[in-house]
Design a protein around this motif. Structure first.
Motif, PDB file in Angstrom:
ATOM      1  N   LYS A  36       0.858  -1.056   0.112  1.00 54.74           N
ATOM      2  CA  LYS A  36       0.064   0.158   0.077  1.00 54.74           C
ATOM      3  C   LYS A  36       0.846   1.364   0.021  1.00 54.74           C
ATOM      4  O   LYS A  36       0.559   2.242  -0.596  1.00 54.74           O
ATOM      5  N   ALA A  40       0.538   1.000  -4.404  1.00 57.38           N
ATOM      6  CA  ALA A  40      -1.065   1.388  -4.410  1.00 57.38           C
ATOM      7  C   ALA A  40      -0.978   2.855  -4.887  1.00 57.38           C
ATOM      8  O   ALA A  40      -0.222   3.790  -4.352  1.00 57.38           O
ATOM      9  N   SER A  45      -6.405   4.397  -0.689  1.00 56.21           N
ATOM     10  CA  SER A  45      -5.772   3.785   0.552  1.00 56.21           C
ATOM     11  C   SER A  45      -6.841   2.629   1.175  1.00 56.21           C
ATOM     12  O   SER A  45      -6.453   2.018   1.997  1.00 56.21           O
TER      13      SER A  45
END
Length: 366
Positions: A36, A40, A45
């Motif tokens: 993340k 990402a 999120s």
């Protein structure tokens, strides 16, 4: 991550006694956070991600998890039922669809992260193993070696950890010299941020009890029972004992042949005096015994307020009370009764005074 790494990881797990599932799950969770953070979209999120590590090959896969919906409002966390059916006709609304999103170079990042996690987990696991080991010894006796003094505390080596003898747990007039070995009572074991914190004592009554268990087999195996202990550390202790076997003398067992058993304990406690008392169901008898070495003439008890009036011969009064009241104070703690001691002559004087008052009352009435 490869098979060689997985093999090495298993060896560490085996050697340190760490749960393999816990290690892999922790690494996978850490990799989710790493994905993340590094891969990402910053605006996504809320994306649900799962990382899977093959326990045999070490192969890593990252999956994006999406909820199957009739109507999609967020294409990061949701997938339409039509698109889901194209992947597998088994999918229904509210099911979770996993789509692989493993980055090309994620293995290198993962291996580095895994190393950090394993190192951290090893430290935590080792701390927990040591903590659990000492936690099992709480309220027990341990031998420690004096290391140093600092700000009123005495630090001792207990093997794998240091223990602390606080100012209130130190015996008066006892010197704590470097490298000296002492028997200590473990009062408390806490799990701190840096590992186990162990508080040990030289003044706790439990130390006396444990020392007797070590020296007296009859106490250790349960034939003789320690009913209560009262202690003023460094000066004097009283120990009430009872035998569960009529053929065994509880006091004799504690004293030992030629006093050898009790003398070892007295020596360990730097010549602290120890009175061994025979416990009794009868409060009168127990209270009389507790005032040893003084001999008691009579005991009158009040069950309601747990008070006892004790009468002794004049020549036994100072012995019953003890220096600065220590003997009667320890007896009261031992029995859990409030004890008032009077000599025979004091009682006679009180009775004469009472009779005189009664006579005066009668004379006035006449």
């Amino acid at each position: 991550m490869n098979e060689e790494f997985i093999g090495a990881l298993r060896e560490i797990v085996k050697e340190k006694g760490i749960s393999e599932d816990l290690i892999f799950t922790t690494i996978e969770d850490a990799m989710v956070a790493a994905y993340k953070k590094n891969y990402a979209n910053p605006n996504t999120s809320a994306q649900n991600v799962r990382v899977s590590i093959n326990r045999e090959s070490g192969e890593i896969n990252v999956y994006s998890q999406k909820v199957v919906c009739d109507e999609v409002y967020d294409d990061v966390t949701e997938i339409s039922i039509e698109d889901a059916k194209e992947i597998s006709p088994k999918y229904e609304v509210d099911d979770i669809v996993e789509l692989e999103v493993t980055p090309r170079n994620f293995g290198r990042v993962a291996a580095q992260l895994a190393k950090q996690v394993v190192t951290q987990r090893m430290k935590e696991a080792e701390r927990n193993i040591v903590y659990n080991e000492y936690k099992e010894m709480e309220y027990d006796i341990i031998t420690g070696t004096i290391l140093r003094k600092d700000k009123g505390n005495v630090f001792v080596n207990l093997g794998k950890l240091e223990g602390v003898i606080g100012p209130n747990e130190q015996m008066p007039n006892e010197e704590y010299n470097f490298n000296e070995k002492l028997k200590l009572y473990i009062v408390e074991v806490k799990n701190g941020s840096k590992g186990a914190l162990i508080h040990v004592s030289r003044t706790h009554p439990g130390l006396v009890k444990r020392l007797f268990e070590l020296e007296v087999p009859e106490i250790y195996n349960g034939v003789v029972e320690v009913k209560s202990i009262s202690r003023e550390a460094g000066s004097r202790s009283k120990l009430a004992v009872h035998s569960n076997d009529e053929s065994v003398d509880p006091m004799g067992a504690c004293v030992g042949p030629k006093g050898i058993r009790v003398q070892k304990i007295v020596s360990e406690l730097k010549n602290e005096k120890i009175d061994i008392i025979k416990w009794s169901k009868s409060p009168e008898e127990f209270i009389a015994n507790s005032l040893s070495p003084a001999k008691v003439l009579s005991v009158e008890v009040n069950e309601e307020d747990k008070t006892a009036k004790v009468v002794v011969d004049d020549n036994q009064l100072s012995l019953a009370i003890g220096k600065e009241g220590q003997n009667v104070r320890l007896a009261a703690k031992l029995t859990n009764w409030k004890i008032d001691i009077k000599s025979k002559s004091q009682i006679e004087a009180l009775e004469e005074s009472k009779e005189s008052e009664e006579d005066n009352t009668l004379d006035s009435a006449e």
